[in-house]
Design a protein around this motif. Structure first.
Motif, PDB file in Angstrom:
ATOM      1  N   ILE A 271      48.108  31.585  55.174  1.00  0.00           N
ATOM      2  CA  ILE A 271      49.523  31.562  54.796  1.00  0.00           C
ATOM      3  C   ILE A 271      49.837  32.690  53.826  1.00  0.00           C
ATOM      4  CG2 ILE A 271      51.308  30.208  53.625  1.00  0.00           C
ATOM      5  CD1 ILE A 271      49.832  27.685  54.658  1.00  0.00           C
ATOM      6  N   LEU A 272      48.954  32.892  52.852  1.00  0.00           N
ATOM      7  CA  LEU A 272      49.189  33.939  51.860  1.00  0.00           C
ATOM      8  C   LEU A 272      49.075  35.329  52.484  1.00  0.00           C
ATOM      9  CD1 LEU A 272      47.326  32.352  48.823  1.00  0.00           C
ATOM     10  CD2 LEU A 272      49.799  32.616  49.097  1.00  0.00           C
ATOM     11  N   CYS A 273      48.186  35.497  53.433  1.00  0.00           N
ATOM     12  CA  CYS A 273      48.084  36.785  54.128  1.00  0.00           C
ATOM     13  C   CYS A 273      49.394  37.088  54.863  1.00  0.00           C
ATOM     14  CB  CYS A 273      46.910  36.777  55.104  1.00  0.00           C
ATOM     15  SG  CYS A 273      45.299  36.966  54.309  1.00  0.00           S
ATOM     16  N   TRP A 274      49.957  36.063  55.500  1.00  0.00           N
ATOM     17  CA  TRP A 274      51.261  36.242  56.160  1.00  0.00           C
ATOM     18  C   TRP A 274      52.312  36.598  55.112  1.00  0.00           C
ATOM     19  CZ3 TRP A 274      56.173  34.517  55.708  1.00  0.00           C
ATOM     20  CH2 TRP A 274      57.053  34.773  56.769  1.00  0.00           C
ATOM     21  N   GLY A 275      52.285  35.902  53.980  1.00  0.00           N
ATOM     22  CA  GLY A 275      53.266  36.139  52.933  1.00  0.00           C
ATOM     23  C   GLY A 275      53.192  37.548  52.368  1.00  0.00           C
ATOM     24  N   ILE A 276      51.984  38.039  52.156  1.00  0.00           N
ATOM     25  CA  ILE A 276      51.814  39.395  51.630  1.00  0.00           C
ATOM     26  C   ILE A 276      52.377  40.420  52.611  1.00  0.00           C
ATOM     27  CG2 ILE A 276      50.090  41.148  51.025  1.00  0.00           C
ATOM     28  CD1 ILE A 276      48.328  38.723  50.025  1.00  0.00           C
ATOM     29  N   ALA A 277      52.104  40.205  53.897  1.00  0.00           N
ATOM     30  CA  ALA A 277      52.556  41.150  54.921  1.00  0.00           C
ATOM     31  C   ALA A 277      54.072  41.158  55.073  1.00  0.00           C
ATOM     32  CB  ALA A 277      51.900  40.815  56.257  1.00  0.00           C
ATOM     33  N   HIS A 278      54.724  40.044  54.766  1.00  0.00           N
ATOM     34  CA  HIS A 278      56.166  39.921  54.988  1.00  0.00           C
ATOM     35  C   HIS A 278      56.991  39.907  53.696  1.00  0.00           C
ATOM     36  CE1 HIS A 278      54.478  38.531  58.843  1.00  0.00           C
ATOM     37  NE2 HIS A 278      55.619  38.934  59.372  1.00  0.00           N
ATOM     38  N   TRP A 279      56.346  40.098  52.569  1.00  0.00           N
ATOM     39  CA  TRP A 279      57.061  40.052  51.292  1.00  0.00           C
ATOM     40  C   TRP A 279      57.980  41.254  51.130  1.00  0.00           C
ATOM     41  CZ3 TRP A 279      58.389  36.949  47.472  1.00  0.00           C
ATOM     42  CH2 TRP A 279      58.780  37.478  46.240  1.00  0.00           C
ATOM     43  N   ASP A 280      59.210  41.005  50.717  1.00  0.00           N
ATOM     44  CA  ASP A 280      60.182  42.068  50.487  1.00  0.00           C
ATOM     45  C   ASP A 280      61.185  41.565  49.451  1.00  0.00           C
ATOM     46  OD1 ASP A 280      62.149  44.018  50.534  1.00  0.00           O
ATOM     47  OD2 ASP A 280      62.155  44.222  52.714  1.00  0.00           O
ATOM     48  N   VAL A 281      61.239  42.244  48.316  1.00  0.00           N
ATOM     49  CA  VAL A 281      62.132  41.822  47.229  1.00  0.00           C
ATOM     50  C   VAL A 281      63.585  41.761  47.696  1.00  0.00           C
ATOM     51  CG1 VAL A 281      63.057  42.490  44.965  1.00  0.00           C
ATOM     52  CG2 VAL A 281      60.597  42.617  45.393  1.00  0.00           C
ATOM     53  N   THR A 282      63.954  42.607  48.642  1.00  0.00           N
ATOM     54  CA  THR A 282      65.344  42.616  49.099  1.00  0.00           C
ATOM     55  C   THR A 282      65.721  41.351  49.862  1.00  0.00           C
ATOM     56  OG1 THR A 282      64.796  43.779  51.166  1.00  0.00           O
ATOM     57  CG2 THR A 282      65.335  45.138  49.238  1.00  0.00           C
ATOM     58  N   ASN A 283      64.740  40.550  50.247  1.00  0.00           N
ATOM     59  CA  ASN A 283      65.029  39.282  50.925  1.00  0.00           C
ATOM     60  C   ASN A 283      65.244  38.127  49.958  1.00  0.00           C
ATOM     61  OD1 ASN A 283      64.856  40.390  53.501  1.00  0.00           O
ATOM     62  ND2 ASN A 283      62.642  40.025  53.651  1.00  0.00           N
ATOM     63  N   LEU A 284      64.976  38.346  48.670  1.00  0.00           N
ATOM     64  CA  LEU A 284      65.143  37.283  47.685  1.00  0.00           C
ATOM     65  C   LEU A 284      66.619  36.897  47.576  1.00  0.00           C
ATOM     66  CD1 LEU A 284      62.790  38.552  44.839  1.00  0.00           C
ATOM     67  CD2 LEU A 284      62.526  36.385  46.081  1.00  0.00           C
ATOM     68  N   PRO A 285      66.910  35.607  47.440  1.00  0.00           N
ATOM     69  CA  PRO A 285      68.306  35.189  47.231  1.00  0.00           C
ATOM     70  C   PRO A 285      68.837  35.797  45.937  1.00  0.00           C
ATOM     71  CG  PRO A 285      66.910  33.308  47.796  1.00  0.00           C
ATOM     72  CD  PRO A 285      65.993  34.457  47.531  1.00  0.00           C
ATOM     73  N   PRO A 286      69.976  36.490  45.980  1.00  0.00           N
ATOM     74  CA  PRO A 286      70.511  37.171  44.792  1.00  0.00           C
ATOM     75  C   PRO A 286      71.238  36.211  43.857  1.00  0.00           C
ATOM     76  CG  PRO A 286      71.959  37.551  46.635  1.00  0.00           C
ATOM     77  CD  PRO A 286      70.815  36.737  47.172  1.00  0.00           C
ATOM     78  N   THR A 287      70.508  35.249  43.346  1.00  0.00           N
ATOM     79  CA  THR A 287      71.080  34.235  42.465  1.00  0.00           C
ATOM     80  C   THR A 287      70.039  33.872  41.421  1.00  0.00           C
ATOM     81  OG1 THR A 287      72.078  32.024  42.397  1.00  0.00           O
ATOM     82  CG2 THR A 287      70.285  32.348  43.954  1.00  0.00           C
ATOM     83  N   THR A 288      70.484  33.213  40.361  1.00  0.00           N
ATOM     84  CA  THR A 288      69.551  32.796  39.317  1.00  0.00           C
ATOM     85  C   THR A 288      69.104  31.346  39.478  1.00  0.00           C
ATOM     86  OG1 THR A 288      71.388  32.240  37.856  1.00  0.00           O
ATOM     87  CG2 THR A 288      70.438  34.454  37.634  1.00  0.00           C
ATOM     88  N   ALA A 289      69.725  30.604  40.377  1.00  0.00           N
ATOM     89  CA  ALA A 289      69.361  29.184  40.534  1.00  0.00           C
ATOM     90  C   ALA A 289      69.652  28.726  41.958  1.00  0.00           C
ATOM     91  CB  ALA A 289      70.124  28.318  39.539  1.00  0.00           C
ATOM     92  N   ILE A 290      68.775  27.868  42.474  1.00  0.00           N
ATOM     93  CA  ILE A 290      68.947  27.281  43.796  1.00  0.00           C
ATOM     94  C   ILE A 290      68.713  25.772  43.662  1.00  0.00           C
ATOM     95  CG2 ILE A 290      68.063  27.146  46.160  1.00  0.00           C
ATOM     96  CD1 ILE A 290      67.185  30.060  45.870  1.00  0.00           C
ATOM     97  N   THR A 291      69.642  24.980  44.161  1.00  0.00           N
ATOM     98  CA  THR A 291      69.504  23.525  44.090  1.00  0.00           C
ATOM     99  C   THR A 291      68.448  23.064  45.091  1.00  0.00           C
ATOM    100  OG1 THR A 291      71.810  23.282  43.456  1.00  0.00           O
ATOM    101  CG2 THR A 291      70.699  21.321  44.304  1.00  0.00           C
ATOM    102  N   LEU A 292      67.521  22.285  44.577  1.00  0.00           N
ATOM    103  CA  LEU A 292      66.422  21.772  45.400  1.00  0.00           C
ATOM    104  C   LEU A 292      66.651  20.308  45.690  1.00  0.00           C
ATOM    105  CD1 LEU A 292      63.566  22.706  46.469  1.00  0.00           C
ATOM    106  CD2 LEU A 292      62.646  21.560  44.456  1.00  0.00           C
ATOM    107  N   ASN A 293      66.576  19.957  46.958  1.00  0.00           N
ATOM    108  CA  ASN A 293      66.681  18.553  47.356  1.00  0.00           C
ATOM    109  C   ASN A 293      65.298  17.932  47.262  1.00  0.00           C
ATOM    110  OD1 ASN A 293      67.097  16.069  48.484  1.00  0.00           O
ATOM    111  ND2 ASN A 293      67.939  16.809  50.427  1.00  0.00           N
ATOM    112  N   LEU A 294      65.077  17.179  46.188  1.00  0.00           N
ATOM    113  CA  LEU A 294      63.750  16.613  45.946  1.00  0.00           C
ATOM    114  C   LEU A 294      63.367  15.554  46.973  1.00  0.00           C
ATOM    115  CD1 LEU A 294      63.851  16.308  42.050  1.00  0.00           C
ATOM    116  CD2 LEU A 294      62.704  18.044  43.417  1.00  0.00           C
ATOM    117  N   ALA A 295      64.334  15.076  47.715  1.00  0.00           N
ATOM    118  CA  ALA A 295      64.040  14.063  48.724  1.00  0.00           C
ATOM    119  C   ALA A 295      63.518  14.668  50.016  1.00  0.00           C
ATOM    120  CB  ALA A 295      65.288  13.251  49.034  1.00  0.00           C
ATOM    121  N   SER A 296      63.638  16.003  50.134  1.00  0.00           N
ATOM    122  CA  SER A 296      63.248  16.647  51.379  1.00  0.00           C
ATOM    123  C   SER A 296      61.750  16.787  51.473  1.00  0.00           C
ATOM    124  CB  SER A 296      63.895  18.023  51.495  1.00  0.00           C
ATOM    125  OG  SER A 296      63.449  18.859  50.458  1.00  0.00           O
TER     126      SER A 296
END
Length: 296
Positions: A271-296
């Motif tokens: 999984i981490l090898c895939w993540g390293i190959a596909h990591w791109d800062v420009t894909n990060l959500p341009p926000t300071t906070a994201i609501t997480l649904n803890l029930a998911s």
């Protein structure tokens, strides 16, 4: 041992409890940013505040990182072992007149408008029952973040002489983190957006020390549906060491990545090898906070 890149990043948790999903996001983001640049990734335990620490948490954090395949380079540094280095720098600043003892209470500062007005700069207090503040003669009024662009710092906050050792004798986070990042050769700090506010003070410390500043990337925070940061203080549940695959993929999705569904059943290494190959800062959500649904 030489590395392929001069990049050095780090993950620096405080051992106040086990890792939760928000801290996994910070660990993963800093790890992928370092590894995608063929750089080093260090782990430092920020155990500066014993009253807030949980016995056994530091070791549990390291075991969790291992379970998720997040392997670090070199030895783990513990801030609790570095007090003499912090004190030596404080002593130097006191001797030079760049720092001073302060006895102002939080209430007094609140009554003065919420920002410290420099009351004790010329009071010539002794060390007894005193905090130590660093004189801010050149305020840092903003900085560039790799995700958020230019971030302005409120003028009163930027100009405030800030504490580098607390009245109870504990060393301040801002001082310790900068001295340790310098000592460990950190070139870029990747961390949660809750730490945007003290960044100006930390940049000021680099300048005071005559050292090159690092670059900063503040990742979106995981927040609950009522807007609170997912944190140990808010009783965020510990991540399950037995489910690294699904949780790593969930953290990647949080960071704007699109791992294929079948990746959840792969090993952490895959999984981490895939993540390293596909990591791109420009894909990060341009926000300071994201609501997480803890029930998911």
């Amino acid at each position: 041992m030489t590395t392929q890149s001069s990049y050095t990043g780090r993950f620096a948790p405080s051992p106040s409890g086990p890792l939760h999903f928000g801290s996994l996001v910070a660990a993963l983001g800093s790890y992928l940013q370092a590894r995608a640049r063929q750089g080093r990734w260090l782990v430092r335990m920020e155990d500066l505040d014993p009253p807030r620490e949980m016995p056994g948490a530091a070791d549990d954090i390291l075991r969790t990182l291992e379970a998720f395949g997040l392997e670090w380079d070199g030895d783990v540094i513990y801030q609790s072992h570095r007090h003499s280095l912090y004190q030596a720098q404080i002593d130097q600043w006191l001797d030079q007149g760049d720092a001073y003892y302060c006895r102002c209470s939080r209430k007094a500062i609140k009554d003065a408008g919420g920002f410290y007005p420099g009351t004790c700069r010329t009071a010539d207090h002794t060390a007894t029952d005193s905090a130590v503040r660093l004189k801010v003669n050149e305020a840092v009024t903003g900085f560039h973040d790799l995700l958020h662009g230019w971030i302005d710092i409120p003028e009163q906050l930027a100009q405030e002489d800030f504490i580098i050792r607390r009245r109870d004798g504990l060393y301040a986070y801002n001082l310790a983190v900068v001295l340790d990042d310098i000592a460990q050769g950190i070139t870029e700090v990747v961390r949660g957006a809750d730490l945007i506010e003290p960044t100006g003070r930390q940049i000021g410390l680099y300048r005071q020390l005559g050292r090159p500043e690092v670059s900063y990337l503040h990742l979106p925070l995981a927040v609950t549906e009522n807007g609170n940061k997912l944190s140990k203080q808010n009783h965020a549940p510990a991540i399950d060491k037995r489910r690294p695959g699904p949780l790593l993929c969930q953290a990647m999705v949080f960071l704007g990545m699109s791992p294929p569904p079948e990746l959840t059943s792969a090993t952490p290494r895959e999984i981490l090898c895939w993540g390293i190959a596909h990591w791109d800062v420009t894909n990060l959500p341009p926000t300071t906070a994201i609501t997480l649904n803890l029930a998911s």
